[in-house]
Design a protein around this motif. Structure first.
Motif, PDB file in Angstrom:
ATOM      1  N   LEU A 166       0.824  -1.211   0.000  1.00  0.00           N
ATOM      2  CA  LEU A 166       0.000   0.000   0.000  1.00  0.00           C
ATOM      3  C   LEU A 166       0.853   1.253   0.000  1.00  0.00           C
ATOM      4  CD1 LEU A 166      -2.821  -1.007   2.528  1.00  0.00           C
ATOM      5  CD2 LEU A 166      -2.980  -0.862   0.044  1.00  0.00           C
ATOM      6  N   THR A 167       2.010   1.210   0.640  1.00  0.00           N
ATOM      7  CA  THR A 167       2.862   2.397   0.739  1.00  0.00           C
ATOM      8  C   THR A 167       3.489   2.759  -0.593  1.00  0.00           C
ATOM      9  OG1 THR A 167       3.345   1.895   3.062  1.00  0.00           O
ATOM     10  CG2 THR A 167       4.833   3.423   1.928  1.00  0.00           C
ATOM     11  N   VAL A 187       1.642   8.489   6.580  1.00  0.00           N
ATOM     12  CA  VAL A 187       0.431   7.870   7.134  1.00  0.00           C
ATOM     13  C   VAL A 187       0.717   6.455   7.635  1.00  0.00           C
ATOM     14  CG1 VAL A 187      -1.870   7.011   6.564  1.00  0.00           C
ATOM     15  CG2 VAL A 187      -1.146   9.275   5.765  1.00  0.00           C
ATOM     16  N   PHE A 188       1.368   5.611   6.802  1.00  0.00           N
ATOM     17  CA  PHE A 188       1.569   4.211   7.195  1.00  0.00           C
ATOM     18  C   PHE A 188       2.656   4.049   8.246  1.00  0.00           C
ATOM     19  CE2 PHE A 188      -0.704   3.445   3.194  1.00  0.00           C
ATOM     20  CZ  PHE A 188      -1.609   2.490   3.618  1.00  0.00           C
ATOM     21  N   GLU A 189       3.556   5.010   8.361  1.00  0.00           N
ATOM     22  CA  GLU A 189       4.516   4.974   9.456  1.00  0.00           C
ATOM     23  C   GLU A 189       3.806   5.101  10.795  1.00  0.00           C
ATOM     24  OE1 GLU A 189       7.641   4.996  12.043  1.00  0.00           O
ATOM     25  OE2 GLU A 189       7.550   4.293   9.964  1.00  0.00           O
ATOM     26  N   ARG A 190       2.824   5.945  10.867  1.00  0.00           N
ATOM     27  CA  ARG A 190       2.069   6.116  12.116  1.00  0.00           C
ATOM     28  C   ARG A 190       1.118   4.949  12.366  1.00  0.00           C
ATOM     29  NH1 ARG A 190       4.495  10.159  10.811  1.00  0.00           N
ATOM     30  NH2 ARG A 190       4.911  11.961  12.162  1.00  0.00           N
ATOM     31  N   ILE A 191       0.616   4.370  11.275  1.00  0.00           N
ATOM     32  CA  ILE A 191      -0.222   3.183  11.455  1.00  0.00           C
ATOM     33  C   ILE A 191       0.606   2.034  12.017  1.00  0.00           C
ATOM     34  CG2 ILE A 191      -1.539   1.414  10.226  1.00  0.00           C
ATOM     35  CD1 ILE A 191      -2.519   3.587   8.332  1.00  0.00           C
ATOM     36  N   GLN A 192       1.798   1.794  11.478  1.00  0.00           N
ATOM     37  CA  GLN A 192       2.656   0.718  11.986  1.00  0.00           C
ATOM     38  C   GLN A 192       3.055   0.978  13.442  1.00  0.00           C
ATOM     39  OE1 GLN A 192       5.670  -1.056   9.068  1.00  0.00           O
ATOM     40  NE2 GLN A 192       5.280   0.961   8.151  1.00  0.00           N
ATOM     41  N   ARG A 193       3.386   2.226  13.771  1.00  0.00           N
ATOM     42  CA  ARG A 193       3.779   2.529  15.151  1.00  0.00           C
ATOM     43  C   ARG A 193       2.648   2.231  16.112  1.00  0.00           C
ATOM     44  NH1 ARG A 193       5.910   8.466  16.102  1.00  0.00           N
ATOM     45  NH2 ARG A 193       7.392   7.658  14.523  1.00  0.00           N
TER      46      ARG A 193
END
Length: 261
Positions: A33-34, A234-240
């Motif tokens: 997705l990224t 966005v996906f960095e914060r989702i993973q965190r």
């Protein structure tokens, strides 16, 4: 006793898991997705792979005071003509009819470039003579001058309208008189000249040009990276959030501290 902060540094925590787990599947989905979703978004925006671009520019237009007039008259299907080319006028003989011409160019928006040409012509006629049709050729320059009429030529073929228009269409740069709205008024009084009044405006020109492969690739990368940065954030914060809160079970290991294997 009051305390205050004397030093701070981020703590690095590694989250480990085996291959066949939900965490691995989640990581693969996030990576796809990224990096793939921005490509699809940029492509669907209709501006990813551009082969042609356009821009607007106000041209520097100058009337060259070169004119060719041919008017069909009612006398035995004859015609009268006039031009600013002496060689052609000498060949016209009895068909030569010298008009009164008035020309004015204006810069209405005061930008240093002309915007409008007002052209007025009065063609003298005999009392029983009427004009049925008119062909008028005016020449302009767009800073880059390439003449389509050889005014020094003594041959009639150089002034033939078919040859002139063919030569003009073969040029790399051409202009078109768009939205002409001619109004033909009848009822000329006997002995009065045939009047021709024209207003020609010089609008902004839309210039289209093809892009090279390198330019197309560079523009595509700019579009892709611009969208990719948003997805990375966005996906960095989702993973965190997922790993710090153990939404998917993993083994957190603080770096630099002893741990049990």
């Amino acid at each position: 006793m009051a305390f205050y902060e004397v030093y701070a540094h981020p703590a690095l925590v590694r989250y480990r898991t085996s291959v066949c787990t939900k965490a691995t599947l989640f990581l693969v989905v996030v990576l796809c997705l990224t990096y793939i979703a921005p490509l699809l978004v940029a492509y669907r925006s209709q501006g990813f792979w551009i082969k042609r671009k356009t821009y607007e520019e106000q041209p520097v237009v100058r009337f060259q005071y070169q004119t060719l007039l041919v008017a069909a008259t009612s006398l035995r299907g004859d015609y009268v003509a006039w031009s600013t080319f002496p060689h052609l006028n000498n060949m016209l003989g009895a068909n030569l009819r010298i008009p009164a011409v008035s020309v004015r160019e204006e810069d209405r928006n005061q930008d240093g470039k002309l915007d409008l040409l007002t052209f007025q012509l009065q063609l003298p006629l005999q009392p029983d003579e009427q004009v049925y049709s008119v062909q008028l050729l005016l020449t302009f320059s767009y800073q880059l001058f390439v003449s389509v009429i050889d005014g020094s030529s003594p041959f009639a073929s150089a002034y033939d309208l078919n040859n002139i228009m063919r030569s003009y269409q073969e040029r790399n740069l051409t202009t078109v008189l768009s939205c002409p709205t001619p109004v033909w008024t009848v009822g000329r009084a006997a002995g009065s000249p045939f009047e021709l009044n024209a207003e020609i405006r010089y609008p902004l020109e839309v210039i289209r040009y093809p892009l090279t492969m390198n330019e197309s690739e560079t523009f595509a990368w700019i579009q892709y990276v611009g969208v990719l940065l948003i997805f990375l954030w966005v996906f960095e914060r989702i993973q965190r959030f997922v790993f710090q809160n153990q939404v998917i079970r993993t083994v957190p290991i603080p770096v630099g501290k002893p741990h049990l294997s």
